[in-house]
Scaffold this motif. Structure first.
Motif, PDB file in Angstrom:
ATOM      1  N   ILE A 131      -0.232 -12.797   2.993  1.00  0.00           N
ATOM      2  CA  ILE A 131       1.151 -12.494   2.656  1.00  0.00           C
ATOM      3  C   ILE A 131       1.716 -13.563   1.727  1.00  0.00           C
ATOM      4  O   ILE A 131       1.749 -14.750   2.056  1.00  0.00           O
ATOM      5  N   LEU A 132       2.164 -13.117   0.533  1.00  0.00           N
ATOM      6  CA  LEU A 132       2.758 -14.014  -0.450  1.00  0.00           C
ATOM      7  C   LEU A 132       4.280 -14.009  -0.386  1.00  0.00           C
ATOM      8  O   LEU A 132       4.927 -15.000  -0.728  1.00  0.00           O
ATOM      9  N   GLY A 133       4.838 -12.886   0.014  1.00  0.00           N
ATOM     10  CA  GLY A 133       6.280 -12.761   0.095  1.00  0.00           C
ATOM     11  C   GLY A 133       6.654 -11.626   1.029  1.00  0.00           C
ATOM     12  O   GLY A 133       5.862 -10.704   1.251  1.00  0.00           O
ATOM     13  N   VAL A 134       7.859 -11.676   1.566  1.00  0.00           N
ATOM     14  CA  VAL A 134       8.263 -10.673   2.544  1.00  0.00           C
ATOM     15  C   VAL A 134       9.786 -10.548   2.532  1.00  0.00           C
ATOM     16  O   VAL A 134      10.507 -11.535   2.323  1.00  0.00           O
ATOM     17  N   LEU A 135      10.278  -9.351   2.718  1.00  0.00           N
ATOM     18  CA  LEU A 135      11.720  -9.149   2.791  1.00  0.00           C
ATOM     19  C   LEU A 135      12.297  -9.809   4.038  1.00  0.00           C
ATOM     20  O   LEU A 135      13.346 -10.434   3.994  1.00  0.00           O
ATOM     21  N   GLU A 136      11.609  -9.648   5.161  1.00  0.00           N
ATOM     22  CA  GLU A 136      12.118 -10.165   6.425  1.00  0.00           C
ATOM     23  C   GLU A 136      10.971 -10.705   7.271  1.00  0.00           C
ATOM     24  O   GLU A 136       9.986 -10.004   7.512  1.00  0.00           O
TER      25      GLU A 136
END
Length: 266
Positions: A131-136
Motif C-alpha cells: 500500500i502506497l496511499g489510502v483514503l482512510e
C-alpha cells in the motif's frame, strides 16, 4: 435512490468498465469528497470523460463535476504516479464488493482498489500490493489498511453463482434465518436482490429458510444460478413524478408499475 451496491452489481459494473476503460489514459486525478475520487481520462478518438469512484457507487461520466481549488495530498500522490498511465484491466475481487483497476505505464504498474462496502475506501498499491496511499487508515482483527502494509482482501464470502445444490443445503442446515436474510448475508446477495428472488420464487421472505420444501429450494436454486444470465439489460426506475428510484442491472418485479427506462449500460 438505493444507497449501496450488491456483489452482483459490482460484478456487472466491473465487466462493463473493463470493456469501456481499456486503453484510456489518465489526464488528472481529483479528490472531490471525503470518499470520492474523480479520475479524468482521455479516450482516443472520443476525448475526455471522468471515472467517479465513491464509497457506494462507480460511474463513467461526461458531466463536469466541480473540483477543489487545491488538491489533497492523496490526489497529488495519485497524480504523481498515475498521470500518463493507461488503464489495462478492471476486475472484481472474488464475488465481493471490491473492484480493482490496473494501471500501466512505460516502467510502472499500479493497482487502485475500490472497496464499496461500509464507509468505503480507495487503496493505492504497487505491483506487489504494497500500500502506497489510502483514503482512510482502517484496522480490523483480520487485516490492516495503511501505508506500508501489504493489501489483503477481507475474508472471502460465498459466491452463489458457483454454489452447487449440496453446498446450498449445507449452508441452510441449522440456520435460523428467514429467507431474505439468508440470501442477503449468507449468500452475499444483499437485501434488495434477496427480496427480488423471493418475489420471483413466490416465497414469503419472512419464512425461515430451513422451512422451505425441496421443490421451493429447487426453484430458488435455479433462480440463484441463473442470475448471471438474466436478460433485458440495465434500467433506470423512476416514480410517477420522474424522481429516480433505482438504477438496476436488469428489471426487478418489485418495481413493476413504475416508470422503467432501458439504458445502454449499468
Amino acid at each position: 435512490m438505493r444507497s449501496e451496491l450488491s456483489s452482483l452489481d459490482v460484478k456487472i459494473l466491473a465487466h462493463e468498465l473493463n470493456t469501456l476503460l481499456e486503453g484510456a489514459r489518465v489526464r488528472n486525478v481529483y479528490q472531490i469528497g471525503d470518499h470520492e475520487l474523480k479520475i479524468k481520462l482521455f479516450f482516443p478518438g472520443e476525448g475526455n470523460r471522468d471515472l467517479i469512484i465513491a464509497s457506494n457507487y462507480l460511474c463513467l461520466s461526461s458531466y463536469e463535476r466541480s473540483s477543489p481549488s487545491a488538491p489533497t495530498s492523496y490526489a497529488m500522490q495519485l497524480r504523481k504516479h498515475l498521470k500518463g498511465c493507461f488503464i489495462r484491466k478492471v476486475k472484481q475481487a472474488d464475488f465481493d464488493r471490491i473492484i480493482e483497476f490496473v494501471f500501466e505505464g512505460k516502467q510502472c504498474f499500479y493497482l487502485l482498489v475500490a472497496e464499496l462496502f461500509g464507509s468505503g475506501n480507495i487503496i493505492f498499491c504497487d505491483k506487489d500490493k504494497k500500500i502506497l496511499g489510502v483514503l482512510e487508515w482502517q484496522k480490523w482483527q483480520h487485516r490492516r489498511i495503511g501505508v506500508g502494509e501489504l493489501y489483503h482482501y477481507p475474508p472471502a464470502g460465498i459466491n452463489p453463482l458457483t454454489l452447487d445444490r449440496g453446498g446450498l443445503d449445507g449452508l441452510i442446515e441449522g440456520s435460523e434465518k428467514n429467507v431474505v436474510s439468508f440470501l442477503a448475508s449468507d449468500l452475499n446477495l444483499g437485501g434488495l436482490l434477496g427480496e427480488e428472488l423471493c418475489l420471483r420464487a413466490g416465497i414469503k421472505k419472512q419464512r425461515k429458510i430451513s422451512s422451505l420444501e425441496a421443490s421451493e429450494l429447487d426453484d430458488l436454486f435455479k433462480l440463484i444460478r441463473g442470475l448471471g444470465d438474466l436478460e433485458g439489460g440495465p434500467v433506470l426506475v423512476s416514480d410517477d413524478e420522474g424522481n429516480p428510484v433505482a438504477a438496476l442491472p436488469f428489471s426487478y418485479r418489485k418495481y413493476e408499475g413504475l416508470r422503467i427506462k432501458k439504458t445502454s449500460s449499468f
